[in-house]
Design a protein around this motif. Structure first.
Motif, mmCIF file in Angstrom:
data_model
loop_
_atom_site.group_PDB
_atom_site.id
_atom_site.type_symbol
_atom_site.label_atom_id
_atom_site.label_comp_id
_atom_site.label_asym_id
_atom_site.label_seq_id
_atom_site.Cartn_x
_atom_site.Cartn_y
_atom_site.Cartn_z
ATOM 1 N N GLN A 89 0.819 -1.195 0.000
ATOM 2 C CA GLN A 89 0.000 0.000 0.000
ATOM 3 C C GLN A 89 0.857 1.251 0.000
ATOM 4 O OE1 GLN A 89 -1.791 0.423 4.196
ATOM 5 N NE2 GLN A 89 -1.250 -1.753 4.003
ATOM 6 N N MET A 90 0.202 2.383 -0.008
ATOM 7 C CA MET A 90 0.920 3.648 -0.026
ATOM 8 C C MET A 90 1.692 3.842 1.271
ATOM 9 S SD MET A 90 -2.087 6.036 -1.645
ATOM 10 C CE MET A 90 -1.003 7.397 -2.089
ATOM 11 N N ALA A 94 2.787 9.222 1.430
ATOM 12 C CA ALA A 94 1.754 9.239 0.399
ATOM 13 C C ALA A 94 0.352 9.078 0.985
ATOM 14 C CB ALA A 94 2.020 8.156 -0.626
ATOM 15 N N SER A 95 0.251 8.563 2.214
ATOM 16 C CA SER A 95 -1.063 8.362 2.817
ATOM 17 C C SER A 95 -1.649 9.654 3.384
ATOM 18 C CB SER A 95 -0.980 7.306 3.928
ATOM 19 O OG SER A 95 -0.181 7.772 5.004
ATOM 20 N N LYS A 100 -1.771 11.898 -0.897
ATOM 21 C CA LYS A 100 -2.610 10.803 -1.364
ATOM 22 C C LYS A 100 -3.393 11.208 -2.610
ATOM 23 C CE LYS A 100 -6.018 7.469 0.353
ATOM 24 N NZ LYS A 100 -6.795 7.049 1.532
ATOM 25 N N ALA A 103 -0.250 11.308 -5.340
ATOM 26 C CA ALA A 103 0.535 10.083 -5.501
ATOM 27 C C ALA A 103 -0.356 8.904 -5.854
ATOM 28 C CB ALA A 103 1.325 9.790 -4.229
ATOM 29 N N GLY A 104 -1.576 8.895 -5.343
ATOM 30 C CA GLY A 104 -2.476 7.776 -5.572
ATOM 31 C C GLY A 104 -3.502 8.017 -6.652
ATOM 32 N N TYR A 109 -7.163 4.163 -4.271
ATOM 33 C CA TYR A 109 -7.024 4.635 -2.897
ATOM 34 C C TYR A 109 -8.116 5.625 -2.500
ATOM 35 C CZ TYR A 109 -2.504 2.893 -4.380
ATOM 36 O OH TYR A 109 -1.520 2.114 -4.926
ATOM 37 N N ASN A 425 7.603 4.335 -1.197
ATOM 38 C CA ASN A 425 6.459 3.473 -1.515
ATOM 39 C C ASN A 425 5.222 4.319 -1.798
ATOM 40 O OD1 ASN A 425 5.174 1.019 -1.938
ATOM 41 N ND2 ASN A 425 4.492 0.868 0.186
ATOM 42 N N LEU A 426 5.353 5.224 -2.763
ATOM 43 C CA LEU A 426 4.293 6.199 -3.014
ATOM 44 C C LEU A 426 2.968 5.550 -3.382
ATOM 45 C CD1 LEU A 426 6.340 8.900 -4.951
ATOM 46 C CD2 LEU A 426 5.539 8.997 -2.592
ATOM 47 N N CYS A 427 2.999 4.491 -4.198
ATOM 48 C CA CYS A 427 1.764 3.806 -4.559
ATOM 49 C C CYS A 427 2.108 2.497 -5.252
ATOM 50 C CB CYS A 427 0.896 4.683 -5.468
ATOM 51 S SG CYS A 427 1.614 5.017 -7.100
#
Length: 552
Positions: A89-90, A94-95, A100, A103-104, A109, A425-427
């Motif tokens: 996951q993000m 990124a969350s 978000k 990036a998502g 997301y 771990n952006l997406c």
């Protein structure tokens, strides 16, 4: 599939309701259950605005069970998970709400939660639970009315089938669920599943050749394209397609304008590709328009807009791009026109269509995301006619029956270990060689059943690239045994003897049949397969690309 708890949330006359019965004063459900299927048709007695629907089951997971999570779209990481795993996951940065949003942007997301607890996963369109050789496959037979999402909690004993129907307006009949279940061996269950889809067969069974993107990106010129066209001759008769990617147009969205780097336009280049005996392919993002494009500036009313009337961002590429709303007056005619020129005047044989997810990011006009995406694919097939269509950046269930080939993984990165931002771990859609390999392995079941698998490129060159020889060989071999669309982006005219040998082997259609593929540790995947009558095996590290292939 009978013993489940049904739930439907909807609005009627502005009032939000949740119902667990199969009928009330607002609707009646025509429910058909069997051991291997469930089909629910909603009969509305009054106009309804749908929000969500689900079927919840208790499920007793066994020791050693593996769950296959099919990602939202073509780029999304898709793989098997065990009950002790946490779904990819993000990352933390990124969350955050602002990050978000951007990036998502290409993932799910914004409408699907990702749990940070072990054993909780979700899968789009279909999913399976595998225990050694036994596979239980669950799949939707219709994504036209909404995306189907399979949710499981392996440690909590839950299995929930969800339909993303947010925003759908219903006045009469509406198919909520059409789900089938098959038990058996891996290939057996997928053969049965896709036999029911009865998708159109691709007009070709293997594509191999060149695409310009992963060497020059948008910095292509007529001179570079013609030079690399000549260089591809080293592959001899093993290559059959030459594709021009992004960069030939002045701006994304202005497809028929001439770039100064292509002073003679694209028609003469297609002719030269044909003279070499190749199919001519070209890249388009048919729904995307760069902010700076003439199309966006001259036709602001054509863009998808938010509730405040501002154009919504469909992707971050090219400094940001908007999305043409195919339901607005004039848009379909505009799109049909540039397809007509590209395919019938310039005479290209195949179009690679990218960033297609942007059409269905939010429900609108009384249609769910899934309905919008399927209608978009139906429209694109109408535009392309009998020419070849390669999908990319698209929810896969919506492509079944419409595309000849499709990307089944994220972009491969020029550095096997990725750029600095990979650590964030952006997406799950970010370019990654390791993830591209995993997608190729774990989506192998789609090849020649749903379409021809395009696992993205492999690399053999020694410049503008950070790969070891072993990493190059791994990517080429995995693509060859798991896919049917094989591309390089190298100027093959610079190849040495080893590169010439490998490209011809990779471009040769294999009879390889994978008998098993699984994680044997957190980072190590083992593939067993037969090829040329021999039992073979590949074991590799996802993180480093180290493998035991040796020589091909």
């Amino acid at each position: 599939m009978k013993d489940c708890k049904f739930s439907l949330t909807y609005k009627v006359n502005g009032l939000l309701k949740t119902e667990t019965r199969y009928q009330n004063e607002d609707f009646a459900i025509d429910a058909n259950f069997s051991e291997g299927a469930v089909k629910l048709i909603l009969n509305a007695k009054t106009p309804l605005e749908l929000v969500s629907a689900s079927l919840a089951y208790a499920y007793q997971y066994k020791e050693g069970d593996k769950f296959y999570a099919n990602g939202y779209q073509a780029w999304t990481l898709s793989r098997e998970y065990a009950k002790e795993d946490i779904i990819s996951q993000m990352g933390w940065l990124a969350s955050k709400k602002f990050a978000k949003k951007f990036a998502g942007i290409s993932g799910d997301y914004h409408f699907k939660n990702y749990s940070k607890k072990a054993g909780i996963f979700h899968s789009h369109t279909y999913a399976y639970i595998r225990n050694n050789e036994e596979v239980a496959l669950y799949g939707s037979l219709n994504e036209r009315f909404g995306f189907t999402i399979f949710n499981i909690d392996m440690n909590g004993g839950a299995f929930v089938i969800e339909k993303d129907i947010l925003g759908a307006l219903v006045e009469k009949d509406y198919e909520l669920f059409n789900i089938v279940k098959f038990n058996g061996g891996y290939d057996e269950v997928f053969d049965k599943y896709f036999a029911l889809w009865n998708v159109r067969k691709p007009k070709v069974n293997f594509l191999s050749g060149y695409t310009s993107w992963y060497n020059y990106f948008t910095k292509i010129t007529e001179k570079i394209i013609l030079r690399d066209l000549e260089g591809l001759q080293v592959a001899e008769d093993k290559a059959n397609i030459f594709q021009i990617d992004d960069g030939y147009q002045p701006h994304v969205g202005d497809w028929l304008d001439y770039s100064e780097d292509f002073p003679n336009g694209m028609k003469p280049i297609a002719e030269k590709i044909h003279e070499k005996g190749y199919l001519a392919g070209i890249w388009l993002a048919p729904f995307s328009v760069r902010k700076k494009s003439r199309t966006a500036k001259e036709n602001p009313d054509w863009l998808i807009k938010d509730k405040n009337g501002k154009p919504t961002l469909g992707c971050l590429a090219w400094g940001g791009a908007y999305t043409l709303d195919m339901y607005k007056d004039g848009v379909k005619e505009h799109i049909k026109n540039f397809f007509n020129v590209v395919l019938n005047d310039w005479n290209f044989d195949m179009v690679k269509l990218d960033f297609l997810y942007s059409q269905c990011m939010e429900p609108r006009y009384g249609k769910s995301r899934g309905q919008i995406m399927v209608e978009a694919m139906e429209f694109l097939r109408e535009c392309v006619g009998e020419k070849l269509m390669l999908g990319c950046g698209v929810p896969l269930g919506a492509t079944f029956g419409f595309v000849d080939a499709c990307r089944i993984g994220c972009d491969a990165h020029l550095n096997y270990n990725g750029a600095f931002y990979h650590k964030l771990n952006l997406c799950n859609e970010i370019p990654s060689a390791g993830n591209a390999i995993l997608d190729a392995v774990f989506r192998r079941h789609l090849d020649k059943r749903a379409f021809l698998n395009d696992p993205d490129v492999f690399f053999l060159r020694d410049f503008n690239l950070v790969y070891s020889k072993a990493q190059k060989l791994l990517l080429a071999k995995i693509n060859n045994i798991c896919g049917s669309v094989l591309f390089v982006s190298d100027d093959a005219g610079n190849y040495g003897d080893w590169e010439k040998d490998i490209v011809k082997k990779a471009f040769t259609k294999t009879d390889a049949k994978i008998t098993s593929a699984e994680f044997v540790s957190a980072d190590t995947v083992k593939i067993s397969y037969t090829e040329n009558g021999e039992d073979k095996r590949i074991t590799f590290s996802v993180a480093t690309g180290e493998n035991d292939i040796g020589e091909w």
